[in-house]
Structures are given as structure tokens and as C-alpha cells.
Motif scaffolding. Structure first.
Motif, PDB file in Angstrom:
ATOM      1  N   VAL A   5       0.832  -1.214   0.000  1.00 11.40           N
ATOM      2  CA  VAL A   5       0.000   0.000   0.000  1.00 11.40           C
ATOM      3  C   VAL A   5       0.863   1.260   0.000  1.00 11.40           C
ATOM      4  N   LYS A   6       1.954   1.242   0.741  1.00  9.51           N
ATOM      5  CA  LYS A   6       2.787   2.437   0.882  1.00  9.51           C
ATOM      6  C   LYS A   6       3.289   2.977  -0.455  1.00  9.51           C
ATOM      7  N   PRO A   7       3.720   2.145  -1.416  1.00 12.98           N
ATOM      8  CA  PRO A   7       4.155   2.702  -2.703  1.00 12.98           C
ATOM      9  C   PRO A   7       3.063   3.504  -3.420  1.00 12.98           C
ATOM     10  N   LEU A   8       1.804   3.108  -3.241  1.00 11.15           N
ATOM     11  CA  LEU A   8       0.712   3.870  -3.857  1.00 11.15           C
ATOM     12  C   LEU A   8       0.631   5.265  -3.250  1.00 11.15           C
ATOM     13  N   LEU A   9       0.758   5.333  -1.928  1.00  7.94           N
ATOM     14  CA  LEU A   9       0.715   6.624  -1.246  1.00  7.94           C
ATOM     15  C   LEU A   9       1.946   7.459  -1.590  1.00  7.94           C
ATOM     16  N   ASP A  10       3.090   6.807  -1.723  1.00  3.81           N
ATOM     17  CA  ASP A  10       4.314   7.523  -2.102  1.00  3.81           C
ATOM     18  C   ASP A  10       4.161   8.175  -3.473  1.00  3.81           C
ATOM     19  N   ARG A  11       3.536   7.481  -4.396  1.00  8.79           N
ATOM     20  CA  ARG A  11       3.351   8.039  -5.747  1.00  8.79           C
ATOM     21  C   ARG A  11       2.445   9.259  -5.738  1.00  8.79           C
ATOM     22  N   LEU A  12       1.567   9.344  -4.745  1.00  8.85           N
ATOM     23  CA  LEU A  12       0.697  10.503  -4.616  1.00  8.85           C
ATOM     24  C   LEU A  12       1.325  11.616  -3.785  1.00  8.85           C
ATOM     25  N   GLY A  13       2.520  11.366  -3.273  1.00  6.83           N
ATOM     26  CA  GLY A  13       3.166  12.359  -2.428  1.00  6.83           C
ATOM     27  C   GLY A  13       2.623  12.392  -1.017  1.00  6.83           C
ATOM     28  N   ILE A  14       1.925  11.329  -0.606  1.00  7.79           N
ATOM     29  CA  ILE A  14       1.362  11.244   0.740  1.00  7.79           C
ATOM     30  C   ILE A  14       2.336  10.488   1.631  1.00  7.79           C
ATOM     31  N   ARG A  15       2.686  11.102   2.751  1.00  8.16           N
ATOM     32  CA  ARG A  15       3.621  10.474   3.687  1.00  8.16           C
ATOM     33  C   ARG A  15       2.865   9.891   4.870  1.00  8.16           C
ATOM     34  N   ALA A  70     -10.533   3.987  -0.711  1.00  3.32           N
ATOM     35  CA  ALA A  70      -9.707   4.454   0.405  1.00  3.32           C
ATOM     36  C   ALA A  70      -8.756   5.559  -0.048  1.00  3.32           C
ATOM     37  N   LEU A  71      -8.143   5.395  -1.223  1.00  2.00           N
ATOM     38  CA  LEU A  71      -7.237   6.426  -1.744  1.00  2.00           C
ATOM     39  C   LEU A  71      -7.992   7.731  -2.002  1.00  2.00           C
ATOM     40  N   ARG A  72      -9.207   7.619  -2.516  1.00  2.00           N
ATOM     41  CA  ARG A  72     -10.010   8.824  -2.762  1.00  2.00           C
ATOM     42  C   ARG A  72     -10.335   9.551  -1.452  1.00  2.00           C
ATOM     43  N   GLN A  73     -10.740   8.795  -0.439  1.00  2.00           N
ATOM     44  CA  GLN A  73     -11.108   9.428   0.821  1.00  2.00           C
ATOM     45  C   GLN A  73      -9.903  10.079   1.502  1.00  2.00           C
ATOM     46  N   ILE A  74      -8.743   9.443   1.396  1.00  2.00           N
ATOM     47  CA  ILE A  74      -7.540  10.043   1.968  1.00  2.00           C
ATOM     48  C   ILE A  74      -7.258  11.386   1.296  1.00  2.00           C
ATOM     49  N   SER A  75      -7.316  11.408  -0.026  1.00  2.00           N
ATOM     50  CA  SER A  75      -7.036  12.645  -0.764  1.00  2.00           C
ATOM     51  C   SER A  75      -8.054  13.727  -0.440  1.00  2.00           C
ATOM     52  N   GLN A  76      -9.320  13.352  -0.353  1.00  2.00           N
ATOM     53  CA  GLN A  76     -10.361  14.336  -0.060  1.00  2.00           C
ATOM     54  C   GLN A  76     -10.192  14.929   1.332  1.00  2.00           C
ATOM     55  N   LEU A  77      -9.854  14.084   2.321  1.00  2.00           N
ATOM     56  CA  LEU A  77      -9.636  14.594   3.675  1.00  2.00           C
ATOM     57  C   LEU A  77      -8.420  15.523   3.731  1.00  2.00           C
ATOM     58  N   LEU A  78      -7.372  15.170   3.007  1.00  2.00           N
ATOM     59  CA  LEU A  78      -6.184  16.018   2.983  1.00  2.00           C
ATOM     60  C   LEU A  78      -6.501  17.387   2.392  1.00  2.00           C
ATOM     61  N   VAL A  79      -7.302  17.417   1.325  1.00  2.00           N
ATOM     62  CA  VAL A  79      -7.698  18.693   0.716  1.00  2.00           C
ATOM     63  C   VAL A  79      -8.510  19.518   1.705  1.00  2.00           C
ATOM     64  N   GLN A  80      -9.393  18.844   2.443  1.00  2.00           N
ATOM     65  CA  GLN A  80     -10.185  19.558   3.450  1.00  2.00           C
ATOM     66  C   GLN A  80      -9.308  20.146   4.553  1.00  2.00           C
ATOM     67  N   LYS A  81      -8.146  19.522   4.792  1.00  2.00           N
ATOM     68  CA  LYS A  81      -7.230  20.013   5.828  1.00  2.00           C
ATOM     69  C   LYS A  81      -6.169  20.963   5.269  1.00  2.00           C
ATOM     70  N   GLY A  82      -6.310  21.384   4.003  1.00  2.00           N
ATOM     71  CA  GLY A  82      -5.425  22.413   3.472  1.00  2.00           C
ATOM     72  C   GLY A  82      -4.484  21.990   2.378  1.00  2.00           C
ATOM     73  N   ALA A  83      -4.485  20.723   1.962  1.00  2.00           N
ATOM     74  CA  ALA A  83      -3.609  20.286   0.877  1.00  2.00           C
ATOM     75  C   ALA A  83      -4.110  20.824  -0.456  1.00  2.00           C
ATOM     76  N   ASP A  84      -3.221  20.876  -1.443  1.00  2.00           N
ATOM     77  CA  ASP A  84      -3.582  21.368  -2.782  1.00  2.00           C
ATOM     78  C   ASP A  84      -4.576  20.408  -3.425  1.00  2.00           C
ATOM     79  N   SER A  85      -5.613  20.958  -4.041  1.00  2.00           N
ATOM     80  CA  SER A  85      -6.672  20.126  -4.629  1.00  2.00           C
ATOM     81  C   SER A  85      -6.203  19.340  -5.845  1.00  2.00           C
ATOM     82  N   GLU A  86      -5.005  19.659  -6.378  1.00  2.00           N
ATOM     83  CA  GLU A  86      -4.525  18.914  -7.537  1.00  2.00           C
ATOM     84  C   GLU A  86      -4.282  17.440  -7.213  1.00  2.00           C
ATOM     85  N   ILE A  87      -4.174  17.109  -5.924  1.00  2.00           N
ATOM     86  CA  ILE A  87      -3.966  15.713  -5.554  1.00  2.00           C
ATOM     87  C   ILE A  87      -5.171  14.852  -5.920  1.00  2.00           C
ATOM     88  N   LEU A  88      -6.342  15.463  -5.999  1.00  2.00           N
ATOM     89  CA  LEU A  88      -7.540  14.700  -6.375  1.00  2.00           C
ATOM     90  C   LEU A  88      -7.414  14.168  -7.796  1.00  2.00           C
TER      91      LEU A  88
END
Length: 495
Positions: free
Chosen positions: A212-222, A282-300
Motif C-alpha cells: 500500500v505504501k508505494p501507492l501513497l508515495d506516488r501521490l506524495g502522501i507520507r 480508500a485512496l479517494r477518501q484520503i485525498s479528499q480529507l487532505l484537501v479539506q485540511k489544506g492540501a492542494d486540490s490537484e492531488i484529487l
């Protein structure tokens, strides 16, 4: 003991649990766990549950303050894996004897053990676990740990979850409470970022987190902290600076997720990395929550591109198995998040689910199962070994997915079996994990051994003896042999 009793009542009164919210005040205090049956294999005690949650923290020394058998029975009872430190694989115990108990040497021996571990290994922390014996004789674990921390200059964490207080699930939650009280928030990261997250309840069984971690790494999620799989002490100590959290197994650490949201404003959701659709969601929800907390919306957008690429690859690999597995019937005897996530994953490739257990499932898990299976007829709370054997021997399922405790029921019924619980040897999370799960099911079902073991044994067969017609020459030869035998017997007398 009064502090422990108050902590248990607080854990029982879990407002994040919908089932708890529907109870009255009295019923809520009684908790959800059924009382254990003395002398029975109850599936683990509170000490066992706490050890399960905390032992995969790989650079920590885990010290069991108890007689030797407590550590012997609980050590290495999960298939968690580490990418680095191996200290967690060492077994530490004070090994109390009857003389230690009678003479009141428990606390002294514990302090000495902490000092020896510090001098020999120099870990960033030592977790100390009391058990039934040391809790009953009244050893003050908290005081010893506090004194040792001051004396030796390292974190010494008391994990107050003796076995007699309740079930394994309760021990999971008490371990989460220990992390909240003594670990999380005690260190500040030097590089917090807008794409930091925590994953709670992921144990990295057979290295699943590494899929799972490589998928998050490719999205820039630590992943700031994965609790507890392949975790480091300082990662967990700084977990309060993550922006969002995902809870993989709600029955284990839902209290930890809720209290971290209350204290540090870290929103969480419950998800699963089992199956293609659930991994993508799960990947979609992680990205959406991050955007809600101030991350750039381009991650979606990047998330959707990643999902499309990975799903296409996974479905292409699974296409080869669909003709071989479509219509095959699977019986699931597991619990928790796997009770619905694996169901959904298998149905995606045309496998029929004839039943799934809900013994360790939350109310939310059960609702998901109902939505996936369209009814609750295939849900069972608990199936006795006799009923399970009858179902398998009558060929109502083509394979059983379960833990090691029921494998012999399947083998006795001459039915394929695959380990889906913590002892499994293969990782099943993420897109690649789903392909591996389907591959293992295919190998198990189509293994030629099942055709052989279902055949009657050679000694149980009574083949009919068939008389072949003889030719004239064969008949003459037989008569000559019989004549010669009679003559020979007459010459030598009776045998």
C-alpha cells in the motif's frame, strides 16, 4: 486497580461506536465483550490483545513482568514484518518465580530488568506489560516505570492490561490508551507537511503495508505513523502532527482515532485496502480529507489517474482467473474488516459467497455486509465446528477462508482451505494483494490433491473377480500341472 477500572469503563463508553450510542447508560458500562469461559480457548485475553497491538513497534523492547509462561504463550503470535529493527523479535521477561512472589521481589526484579535492557540494547523505549499474577499481587508498575524513566533517561511505558480484565479486543483498546497517555505527542517532528497521515489498525501482516505504501508515495502522501505495523517509536511519538487518519480495523483502535481527533483535530475515516474497489475508495477518501485540511486540490486529479492505471493493470491480471473461479462458492470464517472487505473483493470477480462470520464485526461492518450481499441470510454470528463440518462435507462451499483454528475442520471434510487471518504467508492488501489472493484461491481449489483424497482408499474397494475364458491349450496345461502336483504329493507323503 481503581485507575484501571476507570480506564476500562471509559473504553466501554465509546461514543464513536454506533452500537454504544444506541444503549442506555447502564448497558453502555457493561461493554460489548462476552465474559470469558474459564478453562476454554477464549481467543485471547486482554494482555494478549495489548501485546498484539504494540509488539509490531519494531525498535522497542517489550518487557513482560510475569512468570515465564505468559511471554512464552504470547510471543510472536502475529505475522507482522519489519523493514529494519529486529529488537521486537527478542523476548524479554522478568521470569517471576514463586519465591519472588512470596518475598515481594517483583518490583525490584522489574527495575533491574529495565536497567539490563537499557545497558545491553539502548532502545528508545521499553514497554512494560503486567499480567494476571503481577496485577493480583499489587506490583506498582506505573511507579517503577516512572522511576526507571527518570533514572535511565528513556521512555518506559506501562501497558496496564492484565489478562483477567477482559477479552483480546479490550486489550487492543487499552494498548491504544497507553499510547495516548505516554507516547503520542511526546516528540515534535522537524518536517511536518500538508500530506502527512496516520494509518491505525494496520499490522503489516506478511508485509501487506508494503503493498500500500508505494501507492501513497506516488501521490506524495507520507505515512507519519502506521500503528502498529512496521512502526518506529519516534514515528508514533510524533503522530499528533499528521493531518488525517485512516482506521483499518475499527474494533481495535477506534478509541485511539476518536481521541486523537478530539485532542489534535485529526479527522479519520474507516476504510479497507482489501479488494480493488475498496482500495480505490480508500485512496479517494484520503485525498479528499487532505484537501479539506489544506492540501492542494490537484492531488484529487492525480489520485484518479493513479487509480485508473492500477485498476486497469489489476483487472487485466484477474481476467485469466475469472473463467476458472466464476461461480465458485466461498465460505468466510473470519471477522472485523475482512468480514465485508474480502466479501466485496471476491464478488468483484464472480465468486459466490455462501456465508461470512460476523463474530468480531462492528455494527458498521454488518451494515456493509447487508448492502453487499443484499440480505443477512449469509451472515452468521458463530458456527460450531460440527455445523461447519456438515456444511463443508455436503459440498455447499468449494473453499473455506479462515484462520488456523478451523483449518482441520476443512481438511477433515476434504475441502480446500486458505488462511486469511494473521498467520497467513501471503499479503492480500492493495491491488497486487488482491491478485495474489485470487491466485492463492485458484491454486487451492484446483490442487489435484483434492481429487485424490476424495477417492475411496484402495483397501476399501472390493473389486469383483472375473473368470476369463480359457483356450484348449491353457486347459490342458492346467490339468497337467494338477496331475503332477498330485503325483509329487503322493511320493513325499502328506504335508
Amino acid at each position: 486497580m481503581s485507575l484501571l477500572r476507570a480506564k476500562i469503563q471509559d473504553v466501554f463508553n465509546e461514543p464513536a461506536c454506533e452500537k454504544n450510542r444506541g444503549k442506555d447508560a447502564k448497558a453502555r458500562k457493561e461493554g460489548c465483550s462476552k465474559p470469558l469461559t474459564p478453562g476454554a480457548a477464549a481467543g485471547g485475553c486482554a494482555f494478549d490483545g495489548a501485546k498484539i497491538v504494540l509488539q509490531p513497534i519494531t525498535d522497542v523492547a517489550h518487557l513482560i513482568h510475569a512468570p515465564l509462561a505468559c511471554e512464552g504463550n504470547s510471543w510472536d503470535n502475529r505475522g507482522a514484518a519489519s523493514s529494519g529493527p529486529a529488537l521486537w523479535r527478542r523476548s524479554f521477561t522478568t521470569d517471576l518465580t514463586e519465591l519472588d512472589v512470596v518475598m515481594g521481589q517483583g518490583e525490584r526484579k522489574l527495575f533491574k530488568a529495565i536497567r539490563e535492557i537499557k545497558e545491553a540494547y539502548g532502545p528508545p523505549a521499553i514497554f512494560v506489560y503486567p499480567t494476571c499474577v503481577t496485577a493480583l499481587i499489587g506490583d506498582d508498575i506505573e511507579a517503577v516505570c516512572q522511576r526507571a524513566a527518570e533514572k535511565f533517561g528513556l521512555a518506559v511505558v506501562p501497558v496496564n492490561a492484565p489478562g483477567f480484565v477482559g477479552s483480546k479486543s479490550l486489550g487492543n483498546k487499552l494498548a491504544g490508551e497507553a499510547l495516548l497517555e505516554h507516547v503520542i505527542g511526546t516528540a515534535e517532528p522537524d518536517d511536518p507537511g500538508p500530506y502527512d497521515m496516520n494509518i491505525l489498525g494496520e499490522f503489516n501482516l506478511s508485509g501487506e503495508f508494503w503493498l500500500v505504501k508505494p501507492l501513497l508515495d506516488r501521490l506524495g502522501i507520507r505515512v507519519r505513523a502506521c500503528v502498529p505495523g512496521d512502526a518506529r517509536y519516534l514515528d508514533i511519538a510524533s503522530a499528533h502532527r499528521a493531518r488525517v487518519a485512516m482506521v483499518v480495523c475499527s474494533t481495535a483502535l477506534i478509541n485511539l482515532a476518536r481521541k486523537m481527533e478530539q485532542r489534535w483535530g485529526i479527522p479519520f475515516f474507516e476504510g479497507s485496502f482489501y479488494g480493488i474497489t475498496d482500495t480505490s475508495e480508500a485512496l479517494r477518501q484520503i485525498s479528499q480529507l487532505l484537501v479539506q485540511k489544506g492540501a492542494d486540490s490537484e492531488i484529487l486529479g492525480r489520485t484518479e489517474v493513479l487509480i485508473a492505471e492500477e485498476e486497469a493493470i489489476a483487472w487485466k491480471k484477474l481476467a485469466a482467473y475469472r473463467p476458472r473461479l466464476e461461480g465458485k462458492r466461498v465460505l468466510l470464517n473470519t471477522g472485523g474488516v475482512k468480514s465485508w472487505s474480502v466479501v466485496h473483493a471476491l464478488m468483484e470477480i464472480g465468486i459466490e459467497i455462501v456465508g461470512t462470520s460476523i463474530k468480531k464485526s462492528t455494527v458498521e461492518d454488518k451494515e456493509r455486509i447487508k448492502q453487499i450481499l443484499k440480505d443477512d441470510k449469509h451472515m452468521f454470528e458463530q458456527m460450531a465446528a460440527q455445523e461447519l463440518y456438515a456444511m463443508l462435507s455436503e459440498h455447499k462451499a468449494d473453499i473455506l477462508l479462515s484462520g488456523g483454528r478451523t483449518q482441520f475442520v476443512a481438511l477433515k471434510a476434504k475441502t480446500p482451505w486458505l488462511d486469511i487471518n494473521q498467520e497467513r504467508q501471503h499479503p492480500y492488501a492493495g491491488y497486487d494483494g488482491m491478485v495474489e489472493l485470487v491466485r492463492q484461491i485458484d491454486l487451492a481449489i484446483h490442487n489435484p490433491i483434492w481429487c485424490q483424497v476424495r477417492e475411496p482408499a484402495p483397501w476399501d474397494c472390493q473389486p469383483a473377480v472375473r473368470e476369463e475364458p480359457r483356450t484348449k491349450n491353457e486347459t490342458a496345461t492346467l490339468h497337467a500341472v494338477q496331475e503332477f502336483a498330485g503325483t509329487t504329493a503322493g511320493n513325499f507323503g502328506e504335508c
